[in-house]
Design an enzyme around this catalytic site. Sequence first.
Site, PDB file in Angstrom:
ATOM      1  CG  ASN A 175      -1.685   1.267   1.407  1.00 32.19           C
ATOM      2  OD1 ASN A 175      -1.827   2.035   0.460  1.00 32.19           O
ATOM      3  ND2 ASN A 175      -2.194   1.495   2.621  1.00 32.19           N
ATOM      4  CE  LYS A 211       0.332   3.516   4.772  1.00 30.52           C
ATOM      5  NZ  LYS A 211       0.106   3.679   6.191  1.00 30.52           N
ATOM      6  CG  HIS A 223      -5.813   1.974   5.054  1.00 32.07           C
ATOM      7  ND1 HIS A 223      -5.403   2.890   6.004  1.00 32.07           N
ATOM      8  CD2 HIS A 223      -4.772   1.128   4.870  1.00 32.07           C
ATOM      9  CE1 HIS A 223      -4.162   2.593   6.369  1.00 32.07           C
ATOM     10  NE2 HIS A 223      -3.757   1.528   5.697  1.00 32.07           N
ATOM     11  CD  GLU A 281      -2.882   5.546   6.692  1.00 30.82           C
ATOM     12  OE1 GLU A 281      -2.791   5.595   5.450  1.00 30.82           O
ATOM     13  OE2 GLU A 281      -1.989   5.061   7.419  1.00 30.82           O
ATOM     14  CD  GLU A 308      -3.761  -2.442   7.313  1.00 25.62           C
ATOM     15  OE1 GLU A 308      -2.658  -2.696   6.841  1.00 25.62           O
ATOM     16  OE2 GLU A 308      -4.381  -1.390   7.081  1.00 25.62           O
ATOM     17  N   GLY A 338       2.252   2.194  10.637  1.00 26.32           N
ATOM     18  CA  GLY A 338       3.211   3.284  10.451  1.00 26.32           C
ATOM     19  C   GLY A 338       3.903   3.714  11.730  1.00 26.32           C
ATOM     20  CB  SER A 349       4.994  -1.824  11.990  1.00 28.26           C
ATOM     21  OG  SER A 349       4.552  -0.490  12.208  1.00 28.26           O
TER      22      SER A 349
HETATM   23  C1  PEP Z   1      -0.791   0.101   5.860  1.00 26.89           C
HETATM   24  O1  PEP Z   1      -0.669   1.170   5.290  1.00 26.89           O
HETATM   25  O2  PEP Z   1      -1.798  -0.570   5.643  1.00 26.89           O
HETATM   26  C2  PEP Z   1       0.253  -0.325   6.771  1.00 26.89           C
HETATM   27  C3  PEP Z   1       0.141  -1.465   7.387  1.00 26.89           C
HETATM   28  O3  PEP Z   1       1.331   0.528   6.912  1.00 26.89           O
HETATM   29  P1  PEP Z   1       2.748   0.171   7.602  1.00 26.89           P
HETATM   30  O4  PEP Z   1       3.179  -1.145   7.049  1.00 26.89           O
HETATM   31  O5  PEP Z   1       3.638   1.297   7.207  1.00 26.89           O
HETATM   32  O6  PEP Z   1       2.503   0.091   9.078  1.00 26.89           O
END
Ligand code: PEP
Length: 248
Positions: free
Chosen positions: A9, A11, A95, A97, A165, A171, A210
């Site tokens: 992803n 983003k 997501h 976000e 998630e 992040g 992460s």
């Molecule tokens: C994500 O954007 O779905 C995500 C898991 O980000 P990260 O791996 O940077 O934590």
Amino acid sequence: MSRTLIAGNWKMNGLRESLSQVEAVAAAVGGGEASVTALLCLPATLVALGRAAAADSALRIGGETCHPNAKGAHTGDISAEMLADAGASHVIVGHSERRADHGETDSVVAAQASAALRAGLVPIICVGESLAEREAGQTLARVESQLAGSIPDGVGAGDFAIAYEPIWAIGTGKVANTDQIAEVHGAIRAWLAGRFDASGAETPILYGGSMNPANAAEILAVPNVNGGLIGGASLKADDFLSIYRAAI
Ligand code: PEP
């Protein structure tokens, strides 16, 4: 397509110069059937270019969100049909976000997932608890209510993927531990079995938060983890490919 899915992803990251990373992933993934599906979900500006960069490769390209409608007066939005037309095979919906920045509720996410299916895309439906919800012991209740509200009616268990998630792990460099992941993924699998009977085993359940080359193998070995949704570590081909290889 394999049930195991390693999805990036990007983003709101990536310019045309970043297509060299897509090309590097595509070259390493190669053509033909793979035991693991590799997917990069790109900003809308890069979907068609990413598809071209991944031509002749089994690497799939996806979008990061879609509008419930196929077209119309929705300035700045993108429809699932547009993503499919640009060469996408998947789209992330719900997501955290998007839920936070754009107020997307479970019912909006269900409509987006329906739109994805209408356009022939595989929706990756994201769920996950906040830190406050985890500390209050509400993790499973929160995730189960998101599943109930975000998976559309009439869908088949093999038509979509779930990404668990935990918001506090996205992040942040904080990764859910393997017991936490096993508990939630097991609960999601049980919920899917309740909704879809035996075919509930077909839905890929991805972990996101992460994930990186150093922790991928351990996370991917957890029961009911069928892949990953990877943000930061998907931006560099080498890191993404390390995670992909850990899944093979
Ligand atoms: C994500 O954007 O779905 C995500 C898991 O980000 P990260 O791996 O940077 O934590």
